[in-house]
Design a protein around this motif. Structure first.
Motif: not given
Lengths: 466, 289
Positions: A54, A181-184, A190, B40, B192, B226, B284-285, B288
């Motif tokens: 991998x 927010x963390x997600x944003x 990214x 895998x 994979x 997430x 926070x995770x 929204x």
């Protein structure tokens, strides 16, 4: 025709350090024939047959893209359904880009489209990100042949051109001010890493289009981290090598235990033999042997952590502590021009934490220049009496002494006290004993001196020694 | 067996196993090229399920060989039924046969205990051979597999070479517990399996947890997705997402909020250190609106 292409592609992979066997190439050709040339299927067919690990997939992706798209448009062209929709979207933002660009004078700092980059990231607007990436690469102008070896530098220039660093700064500020927010925030990150990768692939594509097959070959060679010298690694590659080392260590650890579990030869275990003979009316058909007691050597690591050698020392520490159950005891020392023991950091921490703490807290340097002679003298005085005669001392360093006293007598006395000294030298062999390297002076006191400048050599050496 | 990749994809979907196009391509290739398929990926992404689904789709018997440390030929391939042989010898003691006759008597198929691998080779009906968690076996066993998987035949000294009646579909799975030899890997077609994408996982939830609210499933899947990106020891697998969805359904939850997540987090995370890490960050995770 296609067969040749696949063969040539396999050759590129090998240049990049991936081991591809003939059986695999045959399988790849069969597979390609079985699924046809539709882009996605062709890719999957090659990937599933040529790549066994991998870890190698990113390299495969890169070379596949460059070889079958940038270089050989003809091969797959008619099967590729260009994503028309996306291109339309991107062209819609074009006027916007141009208008912002137009406000400044040329592409200098004044016209830096960093606000646009901030906007693109906040809105996670991928077409706009791509457009910005393209601008960055365009700003590099006409590229010369030598550019192939300077991809990292050029990417950095392109980043500056689109105001990357300003944008990152601004985004950080916004994050704090607006309590994002963390997600944003993770989406923002990214976006940024996407843009970075996009620019890199774009630049590579430009180079391949311009310089053809040679360029891909160069890129493949540059990507071969197994044979890249340790001091030339960048941060990302160091991460990559860490993964390799963890894997290597696991392999080493399991191989050892199996070998000793199986090879029970030596003294006969009379009690078990007789007990077992009961099954056969008292005839001891099969002999039972005593378990062999595995000798666990004590290992002492003396690591030079000055400048370019530090990376190598880190790798070695990581490797050794991953397989620490194979040693009765490991002691580790860091040095530059003074030496300090760091064993304790590794007792209750994960390896990453331990390394971090050891480098931060140990007192191993009073100046940035390594002084082997002084270190050997201190090492002998402070620590030598505590070593057992059974222990193996491994010295990691390039033996570049900055023209100071070599104190070879100290090393000799150390060598007499321990079972053996092994020296792993990350400097390329042809530079030994040039300038301030005095490996030749120390070598007579070591059992063996190994050149250990890349992952491949590290693997060979550790497999032979440990 | 399958005419095309699309057919394979469709049939697997009928058996409630959803796969992506590239996964389908690899599986199709393995079947078509008659090579073993090495799967895998992280734990709990459906590696073993894939073999089961393949067996169901092709109407074959599934023969499963679970690997573990110390597994050897006797347990994987064949063994002589020692007790039965002794008994036979005992009965025939008075017939004073020659050694050769006696040998021919007791080394016959009657006294052979078939273990999974031999079973798979000798089977007359189609079979799917699943060699689960190859990475847990020893190096010796691996090289022994090599012979079987490249030629689909084995040699039993007393009986001669046994060749597979038909090449079984072979699936090997590995958790990357140990990095096993390249030689074996090179014989296989590689797959994979990674955690599914958001859309795919949503479909799976819908399929496995019927009656779940659309919005709730979206929320919980995006939270799990997430969570997998966080730096934790054991990211939640698909099975855990399904478990979580079921428990939320049982608890009659219609929307997830921080309280609900905090009280049910132990379904998703199996290590206390992971839970400790995530618990204070739950709000926070959360996705929204």
């Amino acid at each position: 025709m296609l067969e040749e292409k696949i063969l040539e592609f396999a050759r590129l992979l090998r240049k990049g350090g991936v081991n591809v066997s003939v059986t695999q190439v045959t399988a790849a050709i069969q597979a390609a024939a079985a699924v046809g040339l539709a882009q996605e299927d062709f890719y999957t067919a090659l990937l599933s047959t040529l790549i066994v690990d991998q870890i190698d997939q990113p390299l495969f992706d890169k070379l596949f893209r460059l070889y079958f798209f940038s270089l050989e448009r003809g091969v797959l062209q008619k099967h590729i359904n260009h994503n028309q929709h996306e291109t339309d979207e991107a062209s819609a933002v074009l006027p916007l880009v141009d208008s912002i660009e137009g406000t400044g004078t040329g592409r200098g700092a004044g016209a830096s489209p960093y606000l646009l980059l901030v906007k693109a990231v906040r809105e996670t607007n991928y077409p706009l990100l791509r457009r910005l990436g393209e601008m960055g690469i365009e700003s590099l102008g006409d590229l010369e042949q030598g550019a192939i070896n300077e991809i990292d530098k050029l990417i950095d220039q392109a980043k500056v051109a689109i105001g990357w660093y300003q944008a990152v700064n601004t985004l950080e500020k916004i994050r704090v001010q607006e309590k994002v927010s963390e997600i944003r925030y993770s989406k923002w990150l990214e976006c940024l890493s996407y843009l970075e990768k996009y620019m890199e692939s774009l630049l590579e594509e430009v180079l391949v289009k311009k310089f053809g097959y040679d360029a891909i070959e160069e890129i493949a060679l540059a990507a071969n981290i197994r044979e890249k010298e340790f001091y030339r690694l960048d941060q990302l590659e160091i991460q990559e090598i860490r993964k390799h080392i963890t894997k290597m260590a696991r392999k080493l650890a399991s191989r050892y235990s199996r070998r000793y579990r199986r090879a029970k030869h030596g003294k006969i275990d009379l009690r078990r033999t007789i007990k077992n003979a009961m099954i056969n009316n008292g005839t001891p058909i099969r002999l039972k042997y005593r378990k062999r007691v595995i000798s666990k050597p004590e290992l002492i690591l003396l690591c030079d952590v000055s400048g370019s050698v530090a990376v190598f020392s880190e790798f070695m520490l990581q490797l050794v502590y991953t397989i620490q159950n194979r040693f009765s005891h490991i002691r580790s020392f860091l040095f530059v021009n003074t030496v300090d023991e760091v064993t304790e950091f590794f007792t209750n921490n994960s390896i990453e934490e331990a390394l971090e703490k050891a480098f931060a807290k140990a007192r191993y340097a009073m100046s940035p220049f390594s002084d082997y002679g002084r270190v050997f003298r201190l090492f002998e005085k402070q620590y030598l009496p505590t070593f057992s005669p059974q222990s193996t001392l491994i010295i990691l360093g390039d033996a570049r002494n900055n023209y100071r006293h070599d104190e070879r007598d100290s090393l000799q006395r150390i060598g007499e006290q321990v079972r053996r000294i092994l020296w792993f030298n990350p400097q390329p062999g042809d530079q030994w004993n040039t300038e301030d390297s005095i490996i030749g002076i120390y070598a007579p006191y070591c059992r063996q001196v190994f050149e250990c400048r890349n992952l491949k050599q590290l693997k060979e050496v550790t497999e032979a020694i440990l | 067996m399958f005419q095309s990749r699309e057919e394979l994809e469709r049939k697997l979907a009928e058996h409630h196993y959803l796969i992506d196009r590239n996964v389908a391509t690899v599986v199709y290739l393995a079947v078509k090229l008659q090579k073993p398929l090495l799967v895998e990926g992280p734990a709990g992404v459906g590696k073993t399920e894939l073999a089961k689904a393949l067996a169901a789709v092709t109407n074959s018997r599934l023969i499963r060989l679970q690997c573990y440390e110390g597994l050897d030929e006797a347990k994987a391939l064949y063994e002589w039924n020692y007790q039965k042989q002794l008994l036979c010898l005992h009965l025939k003691q008075n017939q004073s046969k020659s050694w050769h006759e006696a040998k021919d008597d007791i080394f016959t198929r009657e006294f052979l205990l078939r273990r999974p691998l031999l079973d798979a080779l000798e089977s007359t009906e189609p079979v799917v051979l699943l060699i689960d968690e190859v990475d847990k076996s020893d190096e010796e066993f691996e090289s022994f597999l090599l012979e079987i998987l490249s030629d689909y035949q084995i040699t039993i000294p007393e009986l001669g070479t046994i060749k597979a009646k038909s090449v079984p579909i072979t699936v090997l799975t590995s958790n990357n517990f140990r990095d096993f030899g390249d030689a074996l890997k090179r014989r296989c077609v590689h797959l994979y399996l990674d955690y599914p994408t958001f859309e795919r996982e949503l479909e799976i939830i819908k399929l496995k947890v019927p009656g779940i609210d659309q919005l709730l499933s979206q929320q919980l899947v995006s939270f799990v997705q997430l969570l997998r990106k966080q730096d934790i020891k054991k990211p939640p697998s698909i099975a855990e997402t399904i478990d979580w969805a079921r428990s939320l359904l049982t608890l009659c939850v219609s929307r997830i909020d921080a309280d609900i997540v905090q009280s049910t987090l132990s379904i998703l995370l199996k290590y206390q250190s992971d839970i400790d890490k995530i618990l204070p960050r739950v709000s926070s995770l959360l996705p929204e609106d």
